[in-house]
Design an enzyme around this catalytic site. Sequence first.
Site, PDB file in Angstrom:
ATOM      1  N   LEU A  51       0.829  -1.196   0.000  1.00 11.82           N
ATOM      2  CA  LEU A  51       0.000   0.000   0.000  1.00 11.82           C
ATOM      3  C   LEU A  51       0.875   1.262   0.000  1.00 11.82           C
ATOM      4  O   LEU A  51       2.066   1.191   0.303  1.00 11.82           O
ATOM      5  CB  LEU A  51      -0.927  -0.022   1.220  1.00 11.82           C
ATOM      6  N   PRO A  52       0.293   2.434  -0.311  1.00 13.23           N
ATOM      7  CA  PRO A  52       1.117   3.632  -0.508  1.00 13.23           C
ATOM      8  C   PRO A  52       1.861   4.145   0.723  1.00 13.23           C
ATOM      9  O   PRO A  52       2.979   4.630   0.599  1.00 13.23           O
ATOM     10  CB  PRO A  52       0.097   4.672  -0.991  1.00 13.23           C
ATOM     11  N   LYS A 100      15.177   0.338   2.716  1.00  9.10           N
ATOM     12  CA  LYS A 100      14.425   0.710   1.521  1.00  9.10           C
ATOM     13  C   LYS A 100      14.498   2.211   1.255  1.00  9.10           C
ATOM     14  O   LYS A 100      14.803   2.644   0.137  1.00  9.10           O
ATOM     15  CB  LYS A 100      12.959   0.277   1.673  1.00  9.10           C
ATOM     16  N   LYS A 112       8.229  10.834  -1.053  1.00  6.93           N
ATOM     17  CA  LYS A 112       7.822  10.342   0.267  1.00  6.93           C
ATOM     18  C   LYS A 112       8.939   9.548   0.926  1.00  6.93           C
ATOM     19  O   LYS A 112       9.274   9.750   2.097  1.00  6.93           O
ATOM     20  CB  LYS A 112       6.579   9.463   0.121  1.00  6.93           C
TER      21      LYS A 112
END
Length: 298
Positions: free
Chosen positions: A72-73, A176, A245
């Site tokens: 999911l985002p 990540k 983000k």
Amino acid sequence: MATQSGNTPSVAFIGLGRMGLPMAKNLVAAGFEVTGYDRSEAACASFADAGGKTAGSAREAAAGAGVVITMLPTSAIVASCLVGEEDALAEAAPGALVIDMSSSVPADTLKLAKKLTARGMSLVDAPVSGGVSKAIDGTLAIMVGGEDIERARPVLEAMGDRIFPAGKLGAGHVVKVLNNYVSAAGALAAAEALIVGRDFGLDEAVITDILNASTGRNNTTENKVKRFMLSGAFNSGFDLSLMAKDIGIAAGLAEDLGLKMQLLAQTAEAWQAAENDLQQGADHTEIYRHVDAGAHRG
């Protein structure tokens, strides 16, 4: 790609987006019983065509599942889906393993883990790298944090060919965003080099060839410049907003650790400015357009 046989847990896959859909399809191809859910009816239809089951809600998808995967985002959406308003885990199998493959805030991952522990469930964070093409062919690099890595491994091996135990819970998400920071800094440097050379009168394709034969090569110069930037396609499949983000998460992590990382802060600022400047849904390779426009303003 691993192939399953015998008694395997049922899997719920929540988030059938550009990355999630091919990943879930690879789980089906590997022999897992997978129920997928996404708000996009088209994504659900595509998953069903590949032999997967679909559900009308995240909770329905996770009902009875021994493994629940989220792609999911944001971490806020992950938490809301799993233990918040949607409470997808309400009917999951006792002792279910949750694998968050989203790109999430590490601190949020730790908070989520506490809530799952209270329910008798466990969590590993397992974000991925490699883009849509590697999601399709099942060769993603997967960085994993947490104690239940071996329990997650059979599922992960159906989606990636390089599984990296990164450390304690949250480590996967840390690595990540650090990876994406390094990639994003390289993309900025490549864009600036191309534009400076072009305005001097050089051929950007030739500059790219020279960089790729020299020490300046990076992922952007090798895989993105000609295909997505110079071609004007700008359709790599990864949104610029998601890159911004992730770099923001990395910058926030450094700040929380009391570290002053000048280049990281500047890179986060540059990508946030690009997100503000470009249209919603812009591909991350459009950083080239943003740099070019900014270089010629005024």
